[in-house]
Design a protein around this motif. Structure first.
Motif, PDB file in Angstrom:
ATOM      1  N   VAL A  12     -10.393  -7.395  -2.909  1.00  0.00           N
ATOM      2  CA  VAL A  12      -9.801  -7.316  -1.575  1.00  0.00           C
ATOM      3  C   VAL A  12      -8.326  -7.003  -1.813  1.00  0.00           C
ATOM      4  N   VAL A  13      -7.890  -5.874  -1.291  1.00  0.00           N
ATOM      5  CA  VAL A  13      -6.532  -5.418  -1.560  1.00  0.00           C
ATOM      6  C   VAL A  13      -5.723  -5.527  -0.274  1.00  0.00           C
ATOM      7  N   GLY A  14      -4.600  -6.221  -0.363  1.00  0.00           N
ATOM      8  CA  GLY A  14      -3.795  -6.464   0.837  1.00  0.00           C
ATOM      9  C   GLY A  14      -2.500  -5.687   0.823  1.00  0.00           C
ATOM     10  N   HIS A  15      -2.012  -5.409   2.027  1.00  0.00           N
ATOM     11  CA  HIS A  15      -0.677  -4.825   2.149  1.00  0.00           C
ATOM     12  C   HIS A  15       0.238  -5.926   2.681  1.00  0.00           C
ATOM     13  N   ALA A  16       1.230  -6.319   1.882  1.00  0.00           N
ATOM     14  CA  ALA A  16       2.121  -7.412   2.276  1.00  0.00           C
ATOM     15  C   ALA A  16       3.067  -6.955   3.381  1.00  0.00           C
ATOM     16  N   CYS A  17       3.132  -7.760   4.455  1.00  0.00           N
ATOM     17  CA  CYS A  17       3.952  -7.394   5.611  1.00  0.00           C
ATOM     18  C   CYS A  17       5.157  -8.319   5.724  1.00  0.00           C
ATOM     19  N   PHE A  18       6.289  -7.737   6.108  1.00  0.00           N
ATOM     20  CA  PHE A  18       7.545  -8.481   6.294  1.00  0.00           C
ATOM     21  C   PHE A  18       8.163  -8.067   7.633  1.00  0.00           C
ATOM     22  N   SER A  19       8.909  -9.001   8.246  1.00  0.00           N
ATOM     23  CA  SER A  19       9.550  -8.696   9.537  1.00  0.00           C
ATOM     24  C   SER A  19      10.457  -7.474   9.463  1.00  0.00           C
ATOM     25  N   TRP A  20      11.099  -7.287   8.319  1.00  0.00           N
ATOM     26  CA  TRP A  20      12.099  -6.216   8.237  1.00  0.00           C
ATOM     27  C   TRP A  20      11.517  -4.796   8.161  1.00  0.00           C
ATOM     28  N   GLN A  33       6.848   0.423   9.788  1.00  0.00           N
ATOM     29  CA  GLN A  33       6.189   1.057   8.641  1.00  0.00           C
ATOM     30  C   GLN A  33       4.881   0.330   8.297  1.00  0.00           C
ATOM     31  N   ASP A  34       4.910  -1.009   8.360  1.00  0.00           N
ATOM     32  CA  ASP A  34       3.719  -1.810   8.022  1.00  0.00           C
ATOM     33  C   ASP A  34       2.495  -1.381   8.823  1.00  0.00           C
ATOM     34  N   LYS A  35       2.661  -1.287  10.137  1.00  0.00           N
ATOM     35  CA  LYS A  35       1.520  -0.986  11.009  1.00  0.00           C
ATOM     36  C   LYS A  35       0.901   0.361  10.641  1.00  0.00           C
ATOM     37  N   LYS A  36       1.763   1.357  10.416  1.00  0.00           N
ATOM     38  CA  LYS A  36       1.271   2.695  10.044  1.00  0.00           C
ATOM     39  C   LYS A  36       0.516   2.622   8.710  1.00  0.00           C
ATOM     40  N   ASP A  37       1.136   1.922   7.752  1.00  0.00           N
ATOM     41  CA  ASP A  37       0.532   1.807   6.426  1.00  0.00           C
ATOM     42  C   ASP A  37      -0.819   1.095   6.508  1.00  0.00           C
ATOM     43  N   LEU A  38      -0.861   0.020   7.306  1.00  0.00           N
ATOM     44  CA  LEU A  38      -2.091  -0.772   7.401  1.00  0.00           C
ATOM     45  C   LEU A  38      -3.247   0.046   7.959  1.00  0.00           C
ATOM     46  N   TYR A  44       0.840  -1.192   0.000  1.00  0.00           N
ATOM     47  CA  TYR A  44       0.000   0.000   0.000  1.00  0.00           C
ATOM     48  C   TYR A  44       0.876   1.242   0.000  1.00  0.00           C
ATOM     49  N   THR A  45       0.599   2.121  -0.910  1.00  0.00           N
ATOM     50  CA  THR A  45       1.230   3.438  -0.891  1.00  0.00           C
ATOM     51  C   THR A  45       0.098   4.432  -1.036  1.00  0.00           C
ATOM     52  N   ASP A  46       0.223   5.568  -0.386  1.00  0.00           N
ATOM     53  CA  ASP A  46      -0.913   6.481  -0.468  1.00  0.00           C
ATOM     54  C   ASP A  46      -0.974   7.152  -1.847  1.00  0.00           C
TER      55      ASP A  46
END
Ligand SMILES: [Zn+2]
Length: 449
Positions: free
Chosen positions: A145-153, A157-162, A127-129
């Motif tokens: 259904v659009v997903g934001h792929a999350c990675f440990s690294w 950033q993931d949480k904010k984006d989600l 996800y990018t705004d």
């Protein structure tokens, strides 16, 4: 808009079965009646007419595993195994993709999908705004259904984006767009983060969703045989049973999970998938192309697991053609099992429609042609040599039809394709945009070498 599709054969994929010389009446975004053309014609005579003579009306196809933006890299890297393909070819160029590139690739996938009768897609990317996959699908008028792929690294950033993603897009655009949390895979998301993301599904549901339109979880599971070893190497955890058993030990699995691939499963894994009511997205073309193996789909179906169909990305398929996926799914499992009775045409068509809707927890509204459901339909032109004669429409849909036979497509009651012409966006413009993105992406990637 009020519409009546009349004179064709309606394959409802519901207990009603097939209605010959049928009709479907649509008011605004909903199907208000399905029945015989003779009866409905006079009742809805003032409605705008679509003549479906010599045509077959089907529920819009539901593609439950894709990475829509990756159409931009179609044909960029072929004939490699998953590890080399991802790590040496795809990931190095992907890191240069901008939000404009993601948007362009997703536009292309959406256009290609609807032209082939697919009305809903489950996609996992970033996800990018401003420019993103959700915006692309909405502009084309497609459901997804659009997903934001999350990675440990990149946890922080993931949480904010989600959160921003769900707030901005979940259940938006007349309900066409929903959001998923997409932990990429058990070997790229560590156990603690996996649990956190599971909890975050509940957080986002509380904040932004309703029980009828939930945020779901979409993840790659057991795609290759070495996945337990990859998890051990990445996070120093022992995976003693199968990957499904490992995920279950973390509390990840439940009825809102779409597990993509599920190729390498133990017997216990299959039992867990059934008990937890996890939905499987089967991607036979991608699994064959990357030589990942063959998912035990006949066993899953026998056990009562919901199995749906996906194309996977246009890098590992290399198209978004669900007609091709239906045919290959049917043939692959007959060939591998030595039993031509497995995966019948009826079963495969259900996998591509109502099972897909169930996988996305959207089956109250889509996946079949029934009164009260959303009007997501594809009309297939059967007046073709390769679809003549007709003994059984479902057989032709799975074994003989091509996605180019799709003539008209309606999504949420709106005509998006008419006589093979797309009404929502300019296709040439989309292709030019993609070509521009491809050139500048490769230039940026080359410079960094
Ligand atoms: Zn995938």
């Amino acid at each position: 808009m009020n519409l009546i599709i009349e004179g064709g054969t309606v394959v409802t994929v519901s207990p009603r079965g097939i209605v010959k010389n049928g009709a479907v009446a649509i008011e605004d975004d909903k199907i208000v009646e399905v029945g015989k053309a003779d009866t409905l014609k006079s009742k809805y005579r003032h409605y705008e007419k679509i003549d479906a003579k010599h045509k077959v009306v089907i529920p819009g196809l539901v593609n439950t595993h894709h990475h829509a933006a990756m159409s931009l890299l179609r044909g960029y890297a072929d004939d490699l195994n998953l590890k080399t393909w991802l790590e040496e070819r795809i990931w190095p160029v992907e890191k240069h993709m901008t939000s404009q590139d993601i948007y362009a690739g997703a536009l292309l996938t959406a256009v290609e999908s609807i032209m082939g009768g697919t009305t809903t897609i489950n996609t996992m990317y970033y996800y990018t705004d401003e420019y993103n996959e959700a915006r692309a699908l909405a502009e084309v008028g497609m459901r997804g259904v659009v997903g934001h792929a999350c990675f440990s690294w990149r946890k922080a950033q993931d949480k904010k984006d989600l959160d921003l993603f769900a707030r901005t897009w979940h259940n938006k655009k007349s309900g066409l767009i929903r959001v998923s949390i997409s932990p990429h895979a058990p070997y790229t998301v560590d156990p603690d983060y996996m649990k956190e993301l599971r909890d975050f599904v509940h957080v986002l549901n509380e904040k932004y969703a309703s029980p009828d339109a939930p945020v779901i979880l979409h993840i790659h599971v057991a795609e290759t045989a070495d996945e337990p070893e990859k998890i051990r190497q990445a996070f120093n955890v022992a995976v003693l049973g199968g990957v499904v058993e490992y995920l279950d030990s973390l509390g990840v699995l439940s009825s809102d999970v779409v597990a993509s691939h599920c190729v390498h499963l133990t017997k216990k894994d299959i039992d867990i998938l059934r008990e937890r009511r996890v939905k499987v997205a089967h991607n036979p073309v991608s699994n064959l192309k990357l030589a990942s193996g063959v998912s035990p789909v006949p066993q899953l179906l026998r056990k009562g697991v919901t199995v749906s169909l996906g194309t996977d990305s246009s890098c590992s398929n290399n198209s978004s053609d669900m007609f091709e996926v239906m045919k290959i799914a049917a043939l692959l499992h007959k060939g591998v099992s030595g039993d031509p009775t497995v995966l019948s045409a009826e079963q495969v068509l259900r996998m591509a429609t109502i099972n897909g809707a169930q996988a996305l927890l959207w089956d109250k509204e889509i996946g079949s042609i029934e009164t009260g459901k959303k009007a997501d339909l594809a009309i297939v032109d059967f007046k073709k040599p390769h679809l003549t004669p007709v003994y059984n429409e479902t057989s032709h849909l799975v074994y003989s039809a091509k996605n180019a036979d799709v003539d008209t497509v309606i999504i949420n009651g709106k005509i998006v394709i008419e006589n093979r012409e797309i009404l929502t966006v300019d296709v040439d413009k989309v292709m030019r945009l993609v070509e521009k993105s491809r050139q500048s992406l490769l230039e940026r990637a080359d410079k960094s070498l």
